[in-house]
Design an enzyme around this catalytic site. Sequence first.
Site, short mmCIF file in Angstrom:
data_model
loop_
_atom_site.label_atom_id
_atom_site.label_comp_id
_atom_site.label_asym_id
_atom_site.label_seq_id
_atom_site.Cartn_x
_atom_site.Cartn_y
_atom_site.Cartn_z
N CYS A 13 2.16 13.35 3.64
CA CYS A 13 2.39 13.68 5.03
C CYS A 13 1.75 12.61 5.90
CB CYS A 13 1.77 15.02 5.36
SG CYS A 13 2.21 16.32 4.22
N ARG B 288 6.39 8.05 4.36
CA ARG B 288 5.37 8.75 3.55
C ARG B 288 5.80 10.14 3.13
NH1 ARG B 288 0.11 7.83 3.09
NH2 ARG B 288 -0.36 5.65 3.36
N TRP C 57 5.57 16.56 4.07
CA TRP C 57 6.12 16.58 2.70
C TRP C 57 5.67 17.93 2.15
CZ3 TRP C 57 4.12 16.70 -2.37
CH2 TRP C 57 4.98 16.24 -3.38
N ASN D 18 -3.07 17.11 6.56
CA ASN D 18 -2.63 16.58 5.26
C ASN D 18 -3.60 17.10 4.21
OD1 ASN D 18 -0.79 15.10 6.65
ND2 ASN D 18 -1.78 13.12 6.32
N GLY D 19 -3.09 17.42 3.02
CA GLY D 19 -3.97 17.92 1.96
C GLY D 19 -3.58 19.34 1.59
N GLU E 204 9.33 0.74 -16.61
CA GLU E 204 9.40 0.53 -15.16
C GLU E 204 10.85 0.46 -14.69
OE1 GLU E 204 7.60 0.90 -12.76
OE2 GLU E 204 8.38 -0.33 -11.15
N LYS F 254 12.42 3.04 -11.94
CA LYS F 254 13.06 2.57 -10.70
C LYS F 254 14.43 3.20 -10.56
CE LYS F 254 10.55 1.36 -8.87
NZ LYS F 254 9.19 1.18 -9.20
N GLU G 137 14.28 7.18 -9.91
CA GLU G 137 13.72 7.68 -8.65
C GLU G 137 14.61 7.41 -7.45
OE1 GLU G 137 9.88 6.04 -7.65
OE2 GLU G 137 10.45 4.07 -8.37
N HIS H 28 14.35 6.55 -34.07
CA HIS H 28 13.63 7.79 -34.44
C HIS H 28 14.03 8.96 -33.55
CE1 HIS H 28 11.25 5.54 -37.30
NE2 HIS H 28 11.07 4.62 -36.36
N LYS I 21 5.48 8.34 -0.52
CA LYS I 21 4.94 7.03 -0.85
C LYS I 21 3.55 7.10 -1.47
CE LYS I 21 4.98 2.61 -1.11
NZ LYS I 21 5.66 2.11 -2.32
C1 F6R Z 1 7.24 4.45 -8.25
C2 F6R Z 1 6.09 4.69 -7.41
C3 F6R Z 1 5.05 5.65 -7.90
C4 F6R Z 1 3.65 5.06 -7.64
C5 F6R Z 1 2.57 6.09 -8.00
C6 F6R Z 1 1.18 5.50 -7.82
O1 F6R Z 1 8.09 3.49 -7.68
O2 F6R Z 1 5.95 4.14 -6.35
O3 F6R Z 1 5.24 5.95 -9.24
O4 F6R Z 1 3.51 3.90 -8.40
O5 F6R Z 1 2.71 7.22 -7.18
O6 F6R Z 1 0.97 5.09 -6.51
P1 F6R Z 1 -0.19 4.10 -6.15
O7 F6R Z 1 0.09 2.80 -6.79
O8 F6R Z 1 -0.16 4.00 -4.65
O9 F6R Z 1 -1.46 4.71 -6.66
#
Ligand code: F6R
Length: 610
Positions: free
Chosen positions: A2, A27, A76, A102-103, A483, A487, A490, A506, A605
């Site tokens: 948030c 965010r 959020w 937030n929280g 990774e 990508k 998500e 396997h 984010k």
């Molecule tokens: C994927 C993504 C998330 C972050 C994860 C950790 O694209 O962005 O998987 O990598 O939430 O976030 P940070 O790096 O900010 O601790």
Amino acid sequence: MCGIVGYIGTRKAQPVLIEGLKRLEYRGYDSAGVSLMNGKGSPVDTRKAKGKIAMLEAAIAERPIEGSTGIAHTRWATHGPPNECNAHPHVDCTGTISLVHNGIIENYGPLRAMLQKTGHTFVSETDTEVLAHLVEAAFDGNLEDAVVDALALVEGTYGIAVISSNDPDKIVAARKGSPLLIGIGEGENYIASDVAAILAHTRQVVYLDDGEMAIIRRDGYTVCDLDQQIVKKGVSRIDWDLDEIEKGGFDHFMLKEIMEQPTTITNTMRGRLVTEEGFSKLGGLNLTMDELQNLDQIIITACGTSWHSALIGELMIEEHARIRCEVEYASEFRYRNPIVTDKTLCIVISQSGETADTLAAMREAKRRGAKTLGLVNQVGSTIAREDDGGIYLHAGPEIGVASTKAFTSQVVALALLTLKLGRLRDMSVVKGREIAQALEALPAQIQSILDRASEVEKIADAFADATNFLYLGRGYNFPAALEGALKLKEISYIHAEGYPAAEMKHGPIALIDAEMPVVFIAPHDSVFDKVVSNVQEVKARGGRVIAITSREEPSLEGKIDYEFRIPQTIDMLNPVLAAIPLQLLSYYIAAKRGLNVDQPRNLAKSVTVE
Ligand code: F6R
């Protein structure tokens, strides 16, 4: 997650708050709201809306609001679905106190029952609303006193901002576990959860720490602890430019951030590589030569994409620095009984520097006697302020929810650290030079990939309607496969899995048929020949193969359907180059499916709740 923004000054607060919310929209973004103070003693004026900030703007346009002090929030959802009622700000029964949060308030159930018994009426399903009523119950003319009394009853995490029209010349903010900062202006001041919200107005900020409260007025601010003892705080200057948090002509932040990588990688390395000596200078480690030489193990902990870069770091550190290294999900590490000694270095990797699980894991490692080292992008973030030492990524603000440029900068920062640790042990200068030269070559190599983005787009055309994907790689390219799969899933909502290529037989091999695209990360490295056999296994079962290679490979002839070449580099840096076409592939697929690339559903984010 948030976002919070607050303003107190002489200008109209509403445009400042709406602009701030738009900057925070990346965010958390399922609903939003704003409250403005509207004259002493009269009810605070609040508008809320489900959906994007544009919906909130429409609600305000219908019934405009006035005032030069206010708070705003983008949500959020955690407790209660995203709707107008559950959106913040939340107001008390009198309508004179308004609060954003937030929280998570963990004991909101008993607090709500207690408040209801004493006559408070609740209108939302949120945990946050109890805070507004607790402040109301404690209010006796002074807002900060009421906030202190209310917070004494609360268990959980919070970053809050509160206003009351019965104590109108201030915003009161408090922090425990959720970031907040004060923005300092002239004759006006701000509160925000993220510097992006206020960067258009000021670059001078004061970061609040856990257990601190701020009383923000037009002409100044005070920071104190929850016993109301004044805390002296330093002012930090933010170096970002405003255009770094704007799209700059790109359709999406994600594409802009992918394209920025030659520059961001350069910035991560700037002033740190001593190529001639095959060495790296890392000023902020805060570890003595003795401590660096006597480490007996390294634990790397992180979440999501940052966890993938940690896996690459583990391979680099063990191969080239010869220090035992373990990688662990931060969310798991914090709740088990790990073996940590005073010779353990705990590296925490986080783009935001605010991820709740990563922060908690770092605190746990510290408590057990480990030295902590943060690889963080966001300057001034909580992890960056609490670690013992660190390597800033200097990748600039990452706004797209899917992490791209932070990932490549993390891998490069880990390579710099590997160089440093390796050269303090038995890595030869020749090896050190080879790694340093390969690092130096990366920005131009990435640019050469980006110049051919249209080739990846063509591959995306062929697979935009796929429903499943497998990503396979070996060695350093296994984390790259993970990774790539993350990508894709998500932002395009296509189910995708990453696997070590040889593990496929396997189990996952049962999934292979003509409908299953399989992405092989197969540059010409020390395990290439092994990967060829795995490609063969997929092809034999009718799978469609997309291969990321690094040169003409006769052994792959007739076995692959689509190929994208990346330049040749050393094994440990292949994931940096492979990441670029993988990022582009998911970007183009998601864009072709008409999805909101920068703000994928259900994601935020920075994950500041457990
Ligand atoms: C994927 C993504 C998330 C972050 C994860 C950790 O694209 O962005 O998987 O990598 O939430 O976030 P940070 O790096 O900010 O601790």
